[in-house]
Design a protein around this motif. Structure first.
Motif, PDB file in Angstrom:
ATOM      1  N   ILE A   1      45.505  42.077  30.931  1.00  9.86           N
ATOM      2  CA  ILE A   1      44.542  41.066  31.345  1.00  9.86           C
ATOM      3  C   ILE A   1      43.307  41.123  30.451  1.00  9.86           C
ATOM      4  CG2 ILE A   1      42.989  40.365  33.193  1.00  9.86           C
ATOM      5  CD1 ILE A   1      45.162  41.352  35.168  1.00  9.86           C
TER       6      ILE A   1
ATOM      7  N   GLY B   1      48.974  46.429  33.278  1.00 11.71           N
ATOM      8  CA  GLY B   1      48.598  45.061  33.623  1.00 11.71           C
ATOM      9  C   GLY B   1      47.128  44.800  33.392  1.00 11.71           C
TER      10      GLY B   1
ATOM     11  N   VAL C   1      50.487  43.712  37.538  1.00  8.50           N
ATOM     12  CA  VAL C   1      49.176  43.297  37.030  1.00  8.50           C
ATOM     13  C   VAL C   1      48.055  44.201  37.541  1.00  8.50           C
ATOM     14  CG1 VAL C   1      49.844  40.890  36.700  1.00  8.50           C
ATOM     15  CG2 VAL C   1      48.751  41.567  38.830  1.00  8.50           C
TER      16      VAL C   1
ATOM     17  N   PHE D   1      47.970  35.745  32.708  1.00  6.80           N
ATOM     18  CA  PHE D   1      47.470  37.113  32.640  1.00  6.80           C
ATOM     19  C   PHE D   1      47.360  37.614  31.217  1.00  6.80           C
ATOM     20  CE2 PHE D   1      48.560  36.420  36.908  1.00  6.80           C
ATOM     21  CZ  PHE D   1      47.722  37.220  37.652  1.00  6.80           C
TER      22      PHE D   1
END
Ligand SMILES: Nc1ncnc2c1ncn2[C@@H]1O[C@H](COP(=O)(O)OP(=O)(O)OP(=O)(O)O)[C@@H](O)[C@H]1O
Ligand SMILES: [Mg+2]
Lengths: 349, 238
Positions: free
Chosen positions: A198, A194, A189, A52
Motif C-alpha cells: 500500500i 500488504g 493487506v 492497493f
C-alpha cells in the motif's frame, strides 16, 4: 481476548454475507447469482492490484481467460477437477509473475504498463482465436479457436469425479470461495507485505528511499491478483461448461475496470459491489431491447468518474458505519488516496 | 582523522550539453555535518541524486564505506543504513503519520520492534500530537518534520538531506535546526541548503557548488567571508 472493532466489523460482515448467500436465491436465480459471484472475485483481483498496489492493469481479463482455459485443458487431460482447479490458479499467477517481473524490473511507467497489459490481452485473444485447426492440441484437449473448448469435466467434490457440484451447490461453493478470497485479501493487506504494498502504491519513491525493493513487491502483488483472476476463471469455466476466446476480450477487461470504478477501489468491498450491481443491471437490461446496454454503461461510467470518483463503497460503508456505531468521519477527501485499512494510526493494536 | 564514509571520484552527470555535475571529488568523514551550498542550478540536487541512486552518473565513481555504489539502486543504497530526504517532499499522503514512520522502521525490525521504534522516533521528533493525522492533512513544516522522522526510524548512520528547511518559516526552522543537531549526534550528514542563515546556525564545514563543480570547501565563516562566493550568490560570474 477482546475483539477490537475491526474484528467485530469483519465478523458482522461475514455473518451478513452468509445471510445474503442463503436469502438471495429466493429472489434471483442461482444461475445468475453464481455468475455475479464469479465476477465479484474477478473484480476483487483487480481491486487488489489497482486499489492497493496502485497498478492499473488493463488486462485483468487475460488472467481470467487463462484461468478458464487452463481449467478446461487440464480437466480434459486429467478428469478429476481438483488438480485442474489448482492449476487454473497457478498458471495465470505464474504468467502474471513473469509479465509483472518484465514490466516492473524494466521500470515501465504507468502508461506503458497499461499499454502492455492491453496488448498482451489482445495477443492472447488473437492467438486463442486462431487455434481452430486440429493441430492445436494440448494433450488430448483441442483448443478449438473461436469455437472454444466444450465438454470438459466440471467441478466435482475433491476425489470423487462423479460427484459434480452444480446448480445451487455450485452457487454456494462460489459464494464461500468469494468470502474466503475476501478474508484472505483482508488479512493480506493488513500484513507487513500488504502494508508495504500500500505504501508503494502511495509513493513509490519514498518506499525505495526507505529501502524497499519496489519491483519485487509489485511483481508479487501482481501475481496474487493474476492467481485470483485465474480462480474466477476456473469457476467461470465450470459455470459456463465451455470456454471461448471472448473471455480474453478487451470488452471483458474494460468491464472489470468499470466495476472497480463504480464500486470504488479504496476498500476491498468496492469491486464486489460494483460487479454485483452492474452485473445485475446488465442482466435486467439484457431482458429488454429498448435501451442499448453499452450506452447505459457509458453514461454510468461518466457519471461516476465525474461525480463519484471514489465509487460507491465509501458511501455504502458510511451508511453501514452509521448503522453500527453512529461514528462519523470527516476525512473523506483524503480517503480516496489510500485504502482505508492503512489510515488508522495503529493497525495492529 | 576520522574514517572516510563517503567519497566520489571524478563524478560527472551530464544532461545533453549541461554539465550538471562536473568532475566532482568529494569526501565526507565519520560524524561530519557537511553543508552543500550554491546558487540555483549549481548542481547540488543532481549531485545528491547521484549519491542516492536516483540518477545514474554519466561517469566517475561513488564509494560508501569503501564499497563502490555508483550503479546501485536507491533501495540498495538506502539499505546500507543511509537516510535520504529529497528536495520535493516525498511522503505517503494518504497514510497516517504513524504508518509512514512504521513502514520505515519495519524495513529493519520485526513488527514488535518496529512499533517500539516508531514510538521512540515520535518522542524524539516531538510529533506525538499528530500521529493519527494523514500526511496530506498536515502543514508544510509538519510534513518536513515527519519526513525526518521517517528517515530517523531506520537508524541511519549517514543522512543525506536536500533542502530540509525549504519553504519553512521562523519557528519551524528552529525546530529543524534542533532536529538536525540531534541526528548529527549519531550520524554523519550531508545537507543541501540554500538559506544562508540556516547554514550559519548548523554548519561547520561547507562545500560550495557552482556550475556543477566545487568552487570552494572550507569552514563556514571563511566561506561566507569569501568574495568569490558572494559574487556567485549575487549572480556575478567568477
Ligand atoms: N533531469 C534533468 N534533465 C535535464 N537537465 C537537468 C535535469 N536535472 C537537472 N538538470 C539541470 O542540471 C542543472 C543543475 O540542476 P540541480 O537541480 O542539480 O540544481 P540545484 O543546485 O539543486 O538547484 P536548486 O537550488 O534550484 O535546487 C540545472 O541546469 C538543471 O536545469
Ligand atoms: Mg536542488
Amino acid at each position: 481476548m477482546m475483539l477490537d472493532s475491526n474484528y467485530k466489523n469483519l465478523i458482522i460482515g461475514v455473518f451478513l454475507a452468509i445471510v445474503c448467500m442463503l436469502v438471495l436465491p429466493y429472489f434471483i436465480e442461482y444461475y445468475t447469482l453464481s455468475l455475479l459471484i464469479i465476477y465479484s472475485i474477478l473484480a476483487l483481483s483487480l481491486g487488489l492490484v489497482w486499489g492497493f498496489g496502485g497498478i492499473l492493469c488493463f488486462g485483468q481479463a487475460a488472467f481470467f481467460g487463462l484461468g478458464a482455459y487452463s481449467y478446461a485443458v487440464f480437466a480434459i487431460n486429467i478428469g478429476e477437477s481438483t488438480l485442474p482447479f489448482l492449476l487454473a490458479i497457478i498458471v495465470p499467477a505464474t504468467f502474471a509473475f513473469i509479465l509483472g517481473a518484465i514490466m516492473f524490473y524494466g521500470r515501465l511507467t504507468d502508461v506503458y504498463l497499461g499499454v502492455i497489459t492491453l496488448v498482451v490481452t489482445l495477443i492472447l485473444f488473437r492467438f486463442i482465436n486462431s487455434t481452430a485447426s486440429p493441430e492445436y492440441m494440448i494433450g488430448t484437449a483441442h483448443l478449438g479457436g473461436f469455437n472454444g473448448i466444450p465438454n470438459f469435466q466440471t467441478l466435482n467434490i475433491p476425489g470423487m469425479p462423479d460427484a459434480y457440484i452444480w446448480d445451487l451447490d455450485f452457487y454456494y461453493v462460489c459464494f464461500v470461495i468469494l468470502i474466503l478470497s475476501y478474508l484472505g485479501l483482508h488479512f493480506l493487506v493488513r500484513s507487513s507485505f500488504g502494508r508495504v504494498s500500500i505504501g508503494i502504491g502511495q509513493n513509490e519513491q519514498r518506499a525505495e528511499l526507505i529501502g524497499y525493493d519496489v519491483r519485487k513487491y509489485k511483481t508479487i502483488l501482481f501475481a496474487v491478483g493474476g492467481g485470483l483472476a485465474g480462480l474466477a476463471g476456473a469457476l467461470y469455466a465450470s459455470w459456463a461448461e465451455i470456454v471461448t476466446p471472448g473471455l480474453f476480450s478487451l470488452g471483458q477487461s474494460a468491464e472489470v475496470i468499470i466495476w472497480c470504478i463504480v464500486g470504488g477501489v479504496t476498500r476491498l468491498s468496492g469491486p464486489i459491489f460494483g460487479a454485483v450491481i452492474l452485473g445485475l443491471l446488465k442482466y435486467y437490461l439484457g431482458q429488454q431491447t429498448l435501451i442499448d446496454n453499452n450506452l447505459v454503461f457509458g453514461v454510468i461510467l461518466v457519471i461516476f468518474v465525474l461525480f463519484l470518483p471514489q465509487g460507491l463503497a465509501p458511501a455504502i460503508s458510511s451508511v453501514w458505519k452509521k448503522l453500527l456505531t453512529a461514528k462519523k468521519s470527516t476525512r473523506n477527501k483524503l480517503r480516496k488516496r489510500a485504502p482505508r485499512q492503512m489510515q488508522r494510526g495503529h493497525l495492529n493494536e | 582523522m576520522n574514517e572516510i564514509v563517503l567519497e566520489t571520484h571524478n563524478l560527472n552527470m551530464h544532461f545533453g550539453g549541461v554539465k550538471a555535475v562536473n568532475n566532482v571529488d568529494f569526501t565526507l568523514r565519520e560524524n561530519e555535518l557537511r553543508c552543500l551550498i550554491g546558487p540555483n542550478g549549481a548542481g547540488k540536487s543532481t549531485f545528491f541524486k547521484c549519491l542516492t541512486g536516483l540518477n545514474k552518473p554519466t561517469s566517475g565513481e561513488i564509494y560508501i564505506r569503501g564499497e563502490e555504489t555508483t550503479h546501485w539502486h536507491t533501495h540498495q543504497i538506502s539499505r546500507l543504513g543511509i537516510g535520504i530526504k529529497t528536495q520535493v517532499p516525498n511522503v505517503m499522503d494518504g497514510l497516517s503519520v504513524w504508518e509512514n514512520i512504521w513502514l520505515s522502521a519495519r524495513r529493519y525490525h520485526d513488527v514488535k520492534q518496529a512499533n517500539r521504534r516508531v514510538e521512540e522516533v515520535i518522542e524524539r521528533i516531538k510529533i506525538g500530537d499528530i500521529t493519527k493525522k494523514l500526511l496530506g492533512e498536515l502543514a508544510h513544516g509538519q510534513r518536513q518534520r515527519v519526513e525526518l522522522a521517517i528517515v530517523l526510524a531506520a537508524d541511519p548512520w549517514l543522512v543525506i538531506l536536500d533542502e530540509p528547511a525549504a519553504g519553512m518559516t521562523g519557528q519551524d526552522v528552529e525546530i529543524m535546526v534542533d532536529i538536525i543537531r540531534e541526528i548529527n549526534r549519531s550520524a554523519a550528514m550531508i545537507i543541501v541548503e540554500h538559506d544562508m542563515q540556516f547554514i550559519q546556525s548548523i554548519a561547520n564545514q561547507v562545500t560550495v557548488f557552482y556550475q556543477g563543480s566545487i568552487l570552494m570547501e572550507d569552514h563556514v565563516d571563511n566561506v561566507l567571508a569569501d568574495q568569490k562566493v558572494r559574487d556567485v550568490y549575487l549572480g556575478r560570474n567568477v
